[in-house]
Design an enzyme around this catalytic site. Structure first.
Site, PDB file in Angstrom:
ATOM      1  N   TYR A   1      43.039  57.936  26.164  1.00  0.00           N
ATOM      2  CA  TYR A   1      44.056  57.070  25.290  1.00  0.00           C
ATOM      3  C   TYR A   1      45.246  57.910  24.717  1.00  0.00           C
ATOM      4  O   TYR A   1      46.281  57.257  24.949  1.00  0.00           O
ATOM      5  CB  TYR A   1      43.060  56.564  24.155  1.00  0.00           C
ATOM      6  CG  TYR A   1      43.418  55.929  22.921  1.00  0.00           C
ATOM      7  CD1 TYR A   1      44.104  54.717  23.119  1.00  0.00           C
ATOM      8  CD2 TYR A   1      43.540  56.549  21.681  1.00  0.00           C
ATOM      9  CE1 TYR A   1      44.840  54.017  21.971  1.00  0.00           C
ATOM     10  CE2 TYR A   1      44.238  55.891  20.657  1.00  0.00           C
ATOM     11  CZ  TYR A   1      44.666  54.777  20.665  1.00  0.00           C
ATOM     12  OH  TYR A   1      45.239  54.105  19.640  1.00  0.00           O
TER      13      TYR A   1
ATOM     14  N   VAL B   1      35.444  53.950  11.317  1.00  0.00           N
ATOM     15  CA  VAL B   1      34.696  54.669  10.849  1.00  0.00           C
ATOM     16  C   VAL B   1      34.120  54.258   9.272  1.00  0.00           C
ATOM     17  O   VAL B   1      33.005  54.111   8.890  1.00  0.00           O
ATOM     18  CB  VAL B   1      34.782  56.158  10.775  1.00  0.00           C
ATOM     19  CG1 VAL B   1      36.120  56.551   9.961  1.00  0.00           C
ATOM     20  CG2 VAL B   1      33.499  56.911  10.040  1.00  0.00           C
TER      21      VAL B   1
ATOM     22  N   ARG C   1      40.260  63.680   8.418  1.00  0.00           N
ATOM     23  CA  ARG C   1      41.216  62.598   8.987  1.00  0.00           C
ATOM     24  C   ARG C   1      42.048  62.186   7.901  1.00  0.00           C
ATOM     25  O   ARG C   1      41.623  62.506   6.598  1.00  0.00           O
ATOM     26  CB  ARG C   1      40.505  61.545   9.455  1.00  0.00           C
ATOM     27  CG  ARG C   1      39.432  61.847  10.812  1.00  0.00           C
ATOM     28  CD  ARG C   1      40.322  62.062  12.012  1.00  0.00           C
ATOM     29  NE  ARG C   1      39.495  62.500  13.233  1.00  0.00           N
ATOM     30  CZ  ARG C   1      39.209  63.499  13.524  1.00  0.00           C
ATOM     31  NH1 ARG C   1      39.568  64.815  12.976  1.00  0.00           N
ATOM     32  NH2 ARG C   1      38.797  63.821  14.495  1.00  0.00           N
TER      33      ARG C   1
HETATM   34  N1  NAD Z   1      43.263  51.248  13.844  1.00  0.00           N
HETATM   35  C1  NAD Z   1      43.895  52.650  14.190  1.00  0.00           C
HETATM   36  O1  NAD Z   1      43.420  53.409  13.147  1.00  0.00           O
HETATM   37  C2  NAD Z   1      44.968  52.966  14.815  1.00  0.00           C
HETATM   38  C3  NAD Z   1      45.537  54.262  14.825  1.00  0.00           C
HETATM   39  C4  NAD Z   1      46.392  54.581  15.632  1.00  0.00           C
HETATM   40  C5  NAD Z   1      47.007  53.677  16.487  1.00  0.00           C
HETATM   41  N2  NAD Z   1      46.729  52.351  16.445  1.00  0.00           N
HETATM   42  C6  NAD Z   1      47.365  51.413  17.397  1.00  0.00           C
HETATM   43  O2  NAD Z   1      47.511  50.237  16.551  1.00  0.00           O
HETATM   44  C7  NAD Z   1      47.482  49.022  17.453  1.00  0.00           C
HETATM   45  C8  NAD Z   1      46.578  48.176  16.685  1.00  0.00           C
HETATM   46  O3  NAD Z   1      45.396  48.771  17.125  1.00  0.00           O
HETATM   47  P1  NAD Z   1      44.049  48.136  16.031  1.00  0.00           P
HETATM   48  O4  NAD Z   1      43.477  48.885  15.414  1.00  0.00           O
HETATM   49  O5  NAD Z   1      44.406  46.690  15.525  1.00  0.00           O
HETATM   50  O6  NAD Z   1      43.040  47.709  17.436  1.00  0.00           O
HETATM   51  P2  NAD Z   1      42.690  45.968  17.647  1.00  0.00           P
HETATM   52  O7  NAD Z   1      41.544  46.310  18.894  1.00  0.00           O
HETATM   53  O8  NAD Z   1      42.070  45.395  16.652  1.00  0.00           O
HETATM   54  O9  NAD Z   1      43.772  45.387  18.289  1.00  0.00           O
HETATM   55  C9  NAD Z   1      44.373  45.414  19.562  1.00  0.00           C
HETATM   56  C10 NAD Z   1      44.551  43.945  19.890  1.00  0.00           C
HETATM   57  O10 NAD Z   1      45.132  44.095  21.154  1.00  0.00           O
HETATM   58  C11 NAD Z   1      44.735  43.052  22.238  1.00  0.00           C
HETATM   59  N3  NAD Z   1      44.499  43.391  23.399  1.00  0.00           N
HETATM   60  C12 NAD Z   1      43.942  44.365  24.102  1.00  0.00           C
HETATM   61  N4  NAD Z   1      44.328  44.399  25.289  1.00  0.00           N
HETATM   62  C13 NAD Z   1      45.024  43.583  25.679  1.00  0.00           C
HETATM   63  C14 NAD Z   1      45.952  42.969  26.884  1.00  0.00           C
HETATM   64  N5  NAD Z   1      45.685  43.589  28.043  1.00  0.00           N
HETATM   65  N6  NAD Z   1      46.834  42.076  26.850  1.00  0.00           N
HETATM   66  C15 NAD Z   1      46.865  41.371  25.549  1.00  0.00           C
HETATM   67  N7  NAD Z   1      46.267  41.820  24.311  1.00  0.00           N
HETATM   68  C16 NAD Z   1      45.416  42.834  24.482  1.00  0.00           C
HETATM   69  C17 NAD Z   1      43.094  42.840  21.589  1.00  0.00           C
HETATM   70  O11 NAD Z   1      42.844  41.671  21.937  1.00  0.00           O
HETATM   71  C18 NAD Z   1      43.415  42.922  20.098  1.00  0.00           C
HETATM   72  O12 NAD Z   1      43.658  42.062  19.494  1.00  0.00           O
HETATM   73  C19 NAD Z   1      47.281  49.760  18.787  1.00  0.00           C
HETATM   74  O13 NAD Z   1      48.183  49.771  19.690  1.00  0.00           O
HETATM   75  C20 NAD Z   1      46.424  51.004  18.579  1.00  0.00           C
HETATM   76  O14 NAD Z   1      46.416  51.847  19.609  1.00  0.00           O
HETATM   77  C21 NAD Z   1      45.541  52.003  15.707  1.00  0.00           C
END
Ligand code: NAD
Length: 296
Positions: free
Chosen positions: A133, A176, A200
């Site tokens: 990732y 978490v 974290r």
């Molecule tokens: N939550 C965290 O702590 C965190 C930390 C660092 C970065 N991020 C980044 O923030 C962003 C949002 O994360 P999140 O926590 O809301 O995750 P999440 O899984 O809730 O949201 C991701 C969304 O992307 C959609 N998705 C996945 N694959 C897809 C595809 N192939 N085509 C279209 N849609 C697709 C999913 O259905 C989901 O709605 C991501 O890019 C993640 O890498 C999150």
């Protein structure tokens, strides 16, 4: 503004959609609903069910790219799928934005991109991801930066710390806070992997949304979005116990391979250039998240 939010049915994306609608933007969500939920998308936004592994078109002026395969465990089990969504998918989103002449904000990760740190990671620190990732996010950042050079755009990359808040899924390992709160509220046992001393940087989703909005008015750059505060997992568990109002110490299991001992972000650059500083204190953010989880 006409705004496009990829991943707008997900945890962070759905909060961003709410904020964009509140300021009067026209919002389109592109999401394949693989982890996101239709119910989290305000009906005032248009939801297009689409997998970003396939090209698509948009007429947006502003693109927030949050769609991702965001689970580290899944990335290690299915690295090719992870790369298709997080790398090829990002190229497709960059191309859709390019055709529309749109400005883009990309959601990267601070937690997974720096690897093990010996203090708050700065944007110029070495990038040594220890998961598929993290590698894919690093590669996607290279594309965003490269597209800026090749096509003269000024897209922005944000590296989020560990985000928490309402609507976070407890079924994904990164959630978490959601996992602890849901299990403690249900009277179920909780487990900490390792001795609880790993740290974290936990940032509330409302703060992350403010950073995304600030970044949309910024021309270029890579910025950490966190609090700069390190919290141990054992300390986090205590805060969750207090928020739920229980005395339920966790059990401790073997450490998870690939879990960095420390992860915390230096937030100086975002403060100076974006005017962004996280404002939600962890204890308060957990109480608010707990109240939202109990309402669901
Ligand atoms: N939550 C965290 O702590 C965190 C930390 C660092 C970065 N991020 C980044 O923030 C962003 C949002 O994360 P999140 O926590 O809301 O995750 P999440 O899984 O809730 O949201 C991701 C969304 O992307 C959609 N998705 C996945 N694959 C897809 C595809 N192939 N085509 C279209 N849609 C697709 C999913 O259905 C989901 O709605 C991501 O890019 C993640 O890498 C999150």
């Amino acid at each position: 503004m006409r705004a496009l939010v990829t991943g707008g049915a997900g945890f962070i994306g759905s909060h961003l959609v709410d904020a964009l609608l509140a300021r009067g933007d026209e919002v389109v969500v592109v999401d394949d609903l693989s982890t996101g939920q239709r119910e989290h998308v305000d009906p005032a936004a248009t939801l297009l069910e689409h997998d970003i592994r396939e090209p698509f078109e948009t007429d947006a002026e502003l693109v927030f790219h949050l769609a991702a395969q965001a689970d580290v465990g899944t990335s290690m089990e299915q690295p090719a799928y992870d790369a298709e969504v997080n790398v090829v998918g990002t190229v497709n989103v960059l191309e859709a934005a390019r055709a529309a002449g749109a400005h883009l904000v990309f959601s990267s990760t601070g937690g997974a991109i720096y690897g093990e740190v010996d203090g708050p990671a700065r944007e110029r620190s070495a990038l040594l991801p220890v998961s598929a990732y993290g590698l894919a996010k690093r590669s996607a950042e290279v594309y965003v930066d490269g597209w800026n050079r090749v096509f003269g755009t000024r897209h922005v990359t944000l590296r989020f710390a560990n985000v928490y808040g309402p609507r976070q899924s407890a079924s994904l390992e990164g959630g978490v806070v959601a996992i602890f709160l849901e299990r403690l509220a249900a009277g179920e046992p909780t487990t900490i992997f390792g001795d609880g001393s790993i740290t974290r940087d936990f940032v509330h989703v409302d703060d992350v949304v403010r950073a995304l909005l600030a970044a949309s008015a910024q021309g270029g750059g890579v910025f950490n979005v966190g609090t700069g505060v390190e919290t141990t997992i054992a300390g986090l568990h205590r805060l969750c116990e207090q928020a739920v109002g229980v005395d339920a110490p966790p059990s401790f299991g073997p450490p998870r391979p690939g879990d960095a001992q420390r992860s915390v972000l230096d937030t100086e650059l975002a403060s100076r250039e974006l005017g962004f500083t996280a404002s939600v204190r962890l204890a308060e953010g957990i109480v608010a998240t707990c109240a939202a989880v109990e309402k669901e």
